[in-house]
Design an enzyme around this catalytic site. Structure first.
Site, PDB file in Angstrom:
ATOM      1  N   GLU A   1      17.182  45.292 -54.541  1.00 22.22           N
ATOM      2  CA  GLU A   1      18.127  46.222 -53.936  1.00 22.22           C
ATOM      3  C   GLU A   1      17.471  47.562 -53.593  1.00 22.22           C
ATOM      4  O   GLU A   1      17.763  48.149 -52.537  1.00 22.22           O
ATOM      5  CB  GLU A   1      19.339  46.390 -54.827  1.00 22.22           C
ATOM      6  CG  GLU A   1      20.164  45.112 -54.919  1.00 22.22           C
ATOM      7  CD  GLU A   1      21.295  45.144 -55.925  1.00 22.22           C
ATOM      8  OE1 GLU A   1      21.396  46.103 -56.725  1.00 22.22           O
ATOM      9  OE2 GLU A   1      22.104  44.193 -55.915  1.00 22.22           O
TER      10      GLU A   1
ATOM     11  N   TYR B   1      25.494  41.037 -50.148  1.00 20.70           N
ATOM     12  CA  TYR B   1      26.536  40.230 -50.793  1.00 20.70           C
ATOM     13  C   TYR B   1      26.424  38.761 -50.405  1.00 20.70           C
ATOM     14  O   TYR B   1      27.428  38.055 -50.292  1.00 20.70           O
ATOM     15  CB  TYR B   1      27.919  40.776 -50.417  1.00 20.70           C
ATOM     16  CG  TYR B   1      28.224  42.123 -51.025  1.00 20.70           C
ATOM     17  CD1 TYR B   1      28.442  42.275 -52.391  1.00 20.70           C
ATOM     18  CD2 TYR B   1      28.300  43.264 -50.226  1.00 20.70           C
ATOM     19  CE1 TYR B   1      28.723  43.516 -52.948  1.00 20.70           C
ATOM     20  CE2 TYR B   1      28.584  44.511 -50.770  1.00 20.70           C
ATOM     21  CZ  TYR B   1      28.800  44.626 -52.128  1.00 20.70           C
ATOM     22  OH  TYR B   1      29.084  45.851 -52.673  1.00 20.70           O
TER      23      TYR B   1
ATOM     24  N   ASN C   1      36.226  49.350 -55.246  1.00 19.22           N
ATOM     25  CA  ASN C   1      35.987  49.655 -56.653  1.00 19.22           C
ATOM     26  C   ASN C   1      34.909  50.708 -56.875  1.00 19.22           C
ATOM     27  O   ASN C   1      34.221  50.696 -57.880  1.00 19.22           O
ATOM     28  CB  ASN C   1      35.723  48.378 -57.452  1.00 19.22           C
ATOM     29  CG  ASN C   1      34.492  47.635 -56.998  1.00 19.22           C
ATOM     30  OD1 ASN C   1      33.696  48.129 -56.201  1.00 19.22           O
ATOM     31  ND2 ASN C   1      34.303  46.444 -57.513  1.00 19.22           N
TER      32      ASN C   1
ATOM     33  N   LYS D   1      30.435  53.632 -53.097  1.00 21.17           N
ATOM     34  CA  LYS D   1      31.011  52.929 -51.955  1.00 21.17           C
ATOM     35  C   LYS D   1      31.874  53.867 -51.102  1.00 21.17           C
ATOM     36  O   LYS D   1      32.147  55.008 -51.505  1.00 21.17           O
ATOM     37  CB  LYS D   1      31.818  51.736 -52.463  1.00 21.17           C
ATOM     38  CG  LYS D   1      30.936  50.701 -53.176  1.00 21.17           C
ATOM     39  CD  LYS D   1      31.747  49.534 -53.673  1.00 21.17           C
ATOM     40  CE  LYS D   1      30.866  48.509 -54.365  1.00 21.17           C
ATOM     41  NZ  LYS D   1      31.649  47.351 -54.831  1.00 21.17           N
TER      42      LYS D   1
END
Length: 134
Positions: free
Chosen positions: A128, A51, A114, A11
Site C-alpha cells: 500500500e 480493494y 468508515n 477517507k
C-alpha cells in the site's frame, strides 16, 4: 516489539466532516510519527487495485463511488508496533462492532463511510505504501 511503517488513509468522509486534525492528533499523541503525507483524489483504477479482494461483492460499486467522491489524506505512519497499534486505534471495520474510544467507534455510523483505512499486515503495508507513495 518492532519498529514498523504502515499505510493509513483518511477517507473522503473524514475530509468532508473536518476530522483530519482530530485523527492526526490521536495518531501523534499515541507516539507515532507521520513521515509522509499527501492529499489526493483517487480514480476507479486505483480503487479497484486497492480493494481487489472486494471486487466481486455486491457493495463494491457503492464503495468505489464513495472512495472517488472526494479527496483522501494518505499517510505513512511509523513507530513501535505501528501496524497492530494503528489497527487497534482505528477499531473494527464493521462500525457497529467498533469500540467507543476507537476512531471508528467515535466518528462513524455507516459501514461504507468508515472514516479511515489502515494496513493489516507488514506485507500489505509495503504494498500500500508503494501503491500510494511510489
Amino acid at each position: 516489539m518492532s519498529y514498523e511503517k504502515t499505510y493509513i488513509m483518511l477517507k473522503p468522509d473524514a475530509i468532508k466532516r473536518r476530522l483530519m486534525g482530530e485523527i492526526i492528533s490521536r495518531i501523534e499523541k499515541k507516539g507515532y510519527h507521520i513521515t509522509q503525507a499527501k492529499i489526493m483524489t483517487l480514480d476507479e483504477t486505483i480503487i479497484a487495485e486497492h480493494y481487489s479482494h472486494l471486487l466481486d461483492h455486491p457493495f463494491f460499486p457503492k464503495l468505489s463511488a464513495f472512495m472517488t467522491s472526494g479527496p483522501v489524506f494518505a499517510m505513512v505512519v511509523e513507530g513501535e508496533n505501528a501496524i497492530n497499534g494503528m489497527r487497534q486505534m482505528i477499531g473494527a471495520t464493521n462500525v457497529f462492532e467498533a469500540a467507543p474510544g476507537t476512531i471508528r467507534g467515535d466518528y462513524t455510523n455507516n459501514v461504507t463511510e468508515n472514516v479511515i483505512h489502515g494496513s493489516d499486515s507488514p506485507e500489505n503495508a509495503a504494498i500500500e505504501i508503494a501503491r500510494f507513495f511510489g
